[in-house]
Scaffold this active site. Structure first.
Site, PDB file in Angstrom:
ATOM      1  N   CYS A   1       0.827  -1.222   0.000  1.00  0.00           N
ATOM      2  CA  CYS A   1       0.000   0.000   0.000  1.00  0.00           C
ATOM      3  C   CYS A   1       0.855   1.263   0.000  1.00  0.00           C
ATOM      4  CB  CYS A   1      -0.919  -0.013   1.208  1.00  0.00           C
ATOM      5  SG  CYS A   1      -0.087  -0.380   2.752  1.00  0.00           S
TER       6      CYS A   1
ATOM      7  N   HIS B   1      -1.982   5.473   6.500  1.00  0.00           N
ATOM      8  CA  HIS B   1      -0.588   5.870   6.724  1.00  0.00           C
ATOM      9  C   HIS B   1      -0.449   7.327   6.272  1.00  0.00           C
ATOM     10  CE1 HIS B   1       0.285   1.542   6.875  1.00  0.00           C
ATOM     11  NE2 HIS B   1      -0.072   1.383   5.627  1.00  0.00           N
TER      12      HIS B   1
HETATM   13  N1  NDP Z   1      -3.933  -4.989   5.466  1.00  0.00           N
HETATM   14  C1  NDP Z   1      -3.284  -4.096   4.772  1.00  0.00           C
HETATM   15  O1  NDP Z   1      -3.293  -2.931   5.122  1.00  0.00           O
HETATM   16  C2  NDP Z   1      -2.517  -4.470   3.553  1.00  0.00           C
HETATM   17  C3  NDP Z   1      -2.089  -5.753   3.323  1.00  0.00           C
HETATM   18  N2  NDP Z   1      -1.349  -6.022   2.212  1.00  0.00           N
HETATM   19  C4  NDP Z   1      -0.872  -7.362   1.969  1.00  0.00           C
HETATM   20  O2  NDP Z   1      -1.977  -8.171   1.553  1.00  0.00           O
HETATM   21  C5  NDP Z   1      -1.772  -9.522   2.000  1.00  0.00           C
HETATM   22  C6  NDP Z   1      -2.972  -9.937   2.832  1.00  0.00           C
HETATM   23  O3  NDP Z   1      -3.038  -9.084   3.967  1.00  0.00           O
HETATM   24  P1  NDP Z   1      -4.388  -8.872   4.759  1.00  0.00           P
HETATM   25  O4  NDP Z   1      -5.545  -8.865   3.845  1.00  0.00           O
HETATM   26  O5  NDP Z   1      -4.169  -7.696   5.635  1.00  0.00           O
HETATM   27  O6  NDP Z   1      -4.434 -10.189   5.659  1.00  0.00           O
HETATM   28  P2  NDP Z   1      -5.638 -10.750   6.527  1.00  0.00           P
HETATM   29  O7  NDP Z   1      -5.019 -11.483   7.639  1.00  0.00           O
HETATM   30  O8  NDP Z   1      -6.621  -9.668   6.809  1.00  0.00           O
HETATM   31  O9  NDP Z   1      -6.346 -11.760   5.533  1.00  0.00           O
HETATM   32  C7  NDP Z   1      -5.701 -12.920   5.094  1.00  0.00           C
HETATM   33  C8  NDP Z   1      -6.738 -13.967   4.768  1.00  0.00           C
HETATM   34  O10 NDP Z   1      -6.099 -15.122   4.290  1.00  0.00           O
HETATM   35  C9  NDP Z   1      -6.755 -16.278   4.820  1.00  0.00           C
HETATM   36  N3  NDP Z   1      -5.777 -17.343   4.877  1.00  0.00           N
HETATM   37  C10 NDP Z   1      -4.820 -17.570   5.788  1.00  0.00           C
HETATM   38  N4  NDP Z   1      -4.104 -18.649   5.457  1.00  0.00           N
HETATM   39  C11 NDP Z   1      -4.621 -19.115   4.308  1.00  0.00           C
HETATM   40  C12 NDP Z   1      -4.317 -20.219   3.475  1.00  0.00           C
HETATM   41  N5  NDP Z   1      -3.308 -21.059   3.739  1.00  0.00           N
HETATM   42  N6  NDP Z   1      -5.080 -20.405   2.367  1.00  0.00           N
HETATM   43  C13 NDP Z   1      -6.113 -19.580   2.078  1.00  0.00           C
HETATM   44  N7  NDP Z   1      -6.433 -18.521   2.848  1.00  0.00           N
HETATM   45  C14 NDP Z   1      -5.691 -18.296   3.946  1.00  0.00           C
HETATM   46  C15 NDP Z   1      -7.263 -15.835   6.161  1.00  0.00           C
HETATM   47  O11 NDP Z   1      -8.404 -16.595   6.445  1.00  0.00           O
HETATM   48  P3  NDP Z   1      -8.756 -17.092   7.924  1.00  0.00           P
HETATM   49  O12 NDP Z   1      -9.085 -15.848   8.703  1.00  0.00           O
HETATM   50  O13 NDP Z   1      -9.924 -17.969   7.704  1.00  0.00           O
HETATM   51  O14 NDP Z   1      -7.535 -17.794   8.441  1.00  0.00           O
HETATM   52  C16 NDP Z   1      -7.597 -14.379   5.913  1.00  0.00           C
HETATM   53  O15 NDP Z   1      -8.934 -14.261   5.480  1.00  0.00           O
HETATM   54  C17 NDP Z   1      -0.422  -9.511   2.730  1.00  0.00           C
HETATM   55  O16 NDP Z   1       0.578  -9.824   1.791  1.00  0.00           O
HETATM   56  C18 NDP Z   1      -0.285  -8.058   3.176  1.00  0.00           C
HETATM   57  O17 NDP Z   1       1.030  -7.689   3.387  1.00  0.00           O
HETATM   58  C19 NDP Z   1      -1.092  -5.081   1.258  1.00  0.00           C
HETATM   59  C20 NDP Z   1      -1.526  -3.812   1.418  1.00  0.00           C
HETATM   60  C21 NDP Z   1      -2.229  -3.390   2.606  1.00  0.00           C
HETATM   61  O1  X15 Z   2       1.427  -3.016   2.845  1.00  0.00           O
HETATM   62  C1  X15 Z   2       1.303  -2.434   3.915  1.00  0.00           C
HETATM   63  O2  X15 Z   2       2.241  -1.649   4.463  1.00  0.00           O
HETATM   64  P1  X15 Z   2       3.709  -1.371   3.884  1.00  0.00           P
HETATM   65  O3  X15 Z   2       3.530  -0.664   2.565  1.00  0.00           O
HETATM   66  O4  X15 Z   2       4.333  -0.489   4.890  1.00  0.00           O
HETATM   67  O5  X15 Z   2       4.402  -2.708   3.729  1.00  0.00           O
HETATM   68  C2  X15 Z   2       0.090  -2.689   4.735  1.00  0.00           C
HETATM   69  O6  X15 Z   2      -0.265  -1.562   5.485  1.00  0.00           O
HETATM   70  C3  X15 Z   2       0.338  -3.878   5.610  1.00  0.00           C
HETATM   71  O7  X15 Z   2       1.310  -3.502   6.517  1.00  0.00           O
HETATM   72  P2  X15 Z   2       1.614  -4.403   7.803  1.00  0.00           P
HETATM   73  O8  X15 Z   2       2.776  -5.283   7.403  1.00  0.00           O
HETATM   74  O9  X15 Z   2       1.959  -3.418   8.860  1.00  0.00           O
HETATM   75  O10 X15 Z   2       0.366  -5.188   8.118  1.00  0.00           O
END
Ligand code: NDP
Ligand code: X15
Length: 340
Positions: free
Chosen positions: A140, A220
């Site tokens: 992000c 952020h």
């Molecule tokens: N949150 C943020 O601000 C941002 C995140 N990202 C990136 O996006 C990615 C996802 O992050 P985020 O959405 O926050 O994570 P979350 O923890 O919110 O969501 C991850 C999901 O993946 C599921 N999951 C876990 N293990 C497995 C598996 N083995 N197979 C299938 N599904 C699985 C979980 O399900 P369950 O709950 O049922 O275990 C959960 O729904 C990461 O790479 C992160 O760095 C990028 C930008 C911003």
């Molecule tokens: O992609 C993100 O941040 P980043 O650009 O600082 O890696 C998301 O906010 C997830 O960050 P986190 O690794 O603190 O959950």
């Protein structure tokens, strides 16, 4: 129609699923969870077929009244392309599954660049995604950096960038993480991963980034300084920002000077989940010092900005041969999204 599966229906995955569903040329063929939860219930209410990573857990879902369509492996087979939004580190382990079934896949910024060997930003390298099997949408913060640095580079050339990311501690729905009462240097070492990450998309940019985490949940904040190659022109930069479909300009008269103000604004706009898909540049912060130094503040909604980028990346890899501008316009129009 491009058949899309979302592996990992969490913060990012559930937003990507809704954004994909809104597109005229894409459909969701499945989303996945590991355990019964509120998000699993929502997937059902949205009509998304729900698949599970470990099929031996099927009874847990069924006893919770949640219908299961099958295993993640079955979901992958039903898709043209998989958006992997599992937690950072897990996505890389899924790569062999996508290879096994010969499917295209897109990972998120929590995975290293190497997982796909190609990192994506709609504003920067849309065409380079065409014909690829694997891609990774940068994180992000890096997405926010890519948009504004590309804009400045196109207008004046960017000699170097120095930027600090004030990062939110946890997502709004996440009660497990902190800090609650601290400013955490994250990392204490310099640079943070954001600069090198940006260079996976814009390799020629000289950039050093630092990052810290504060006890907030929504957005952020970036403190950005760019040395320009040519003399800067504030009015031109503001005009370019106004014309950029993924960068919003927060005008001084709105009185918005904080992420709290932006949250209220997004909510009043009626944005789903108060999502701000655009970077939010504060107009009054945009300053040129000593002719060639550009300064600005921008806020980045961590849960939202990468969502529209994932949609464009899907279209670049699996869709008809269209331009970045056409894809961005279609993505945004389908979401009723016009940058503020
Ligand atoms: N949150 C943020 O601000 C941002 C995140 N990202 C990136 O996006 C990615 C996802 O992050 P985020 O959405 O926050 O994570 P979350 O923890 O919110 O969501 C991850 C999901 O993946 C599921 N999951 C876990 N293990 C497995 C598996 N083995 N197979 C299938 N599904 C699985 C979980 O399900 P369950 O709950 O049922 O275990 C959960 O729904 C990461 O790479 C992160 O760095 C990028 C930008 C911003
Ligand atoms: O992609 C993100 O941040 P980043 O650009 O600082 O890696 C998301 O906010 C997830 O960050 P986190 O690794 O603190 O959950």
């Amino acid at each position: 129609m491009i058949k899309v599966a979302v592996n990992g229906y969490g913060t990012i995955g559930k937003r990507v699923a809704d954004a994909v569903s809104a597109q005229p040329d894409m459909e969701i063929v499945g989303v996945s969870k590991t355990r019964p939860s509120a998000e699993a219930v929502i997937a059902g209410k949205r009509g998304y077929p729900l698949y599970i990573a470990d099929i031996s857990k099927k009874a847990d879902f069924e006893s919770a009244g949640i219908a299961i369509a099958g295993s993640v492996e079955e979901m992958i087979q039903a898709a043209d392309i998989v958006v992997d939004a599992t937690p950072g580190g897990i996505g890389a382990k899924n790569r062999e599954l996508y290879e096994k079934y010969g499917k295209m896949a897109i990972w998120q910024g929590g995975e290293a660049h190497d997982v796909a060997g190609f990192s994506f930003s709609s504003s920067c390298n849309f065409d380079d995604a065409k014909g690829r099997t694997f891609a990774r949408v940068v994180s992000c913060n890096t997405t926010g950096l890519c948009r504004i640095i590309k804009l400045a580079d196109d207008a004046f050339g960017v000699e170097k960038v120095r930027a600090t990311m004030v990062r939110r501690g946890a997502d709004p729905g996440d009660s497990k993480r902190g800090p609650v009462d601290a400013i955490v240097l994250n990392p204490v070492t310099i640079p943070s991963h954001h600069g090198p990450d940006l260079q996976t998309v814009l390799p020629e940019i000289d950039i050093v980034t630092t990052a810290l985490v504060v006890p907030t949940t929504f957005m952020h904040m970036h403190i950005l300084q760019m040395d320009l190659k040519e003399t800067g022109d504030r009015d031109k930069i503001l005009e370019m920002i106004k014309n950029h479909s993924r960068i919003g300009l927060i005008k001084g008269f709105t009185g918005i000077k904080s992420t709290a103000g932006l949250k209220e604004y997004a909510s009043d706009l009626g944005r789903p989940r108060s999502d701000l898909w655009e970077s939010c540049v504060f107009e009054d912060s945009v300053s040129i010092v000593d002719d060639k130094e550009l300064y600005l503040f921008q806020a980045i909604h961590q849960e939202a900005d990468v969502v529209v980028e994932n949609v464009d990346c899907i279209r670049a890899m699996a869709g008809d041969d269209i331009t970045a501008a056409e894809s961005i316009a279609l993505t945004d129009r389908s979401l009723n999204f016009e940058a503020i």
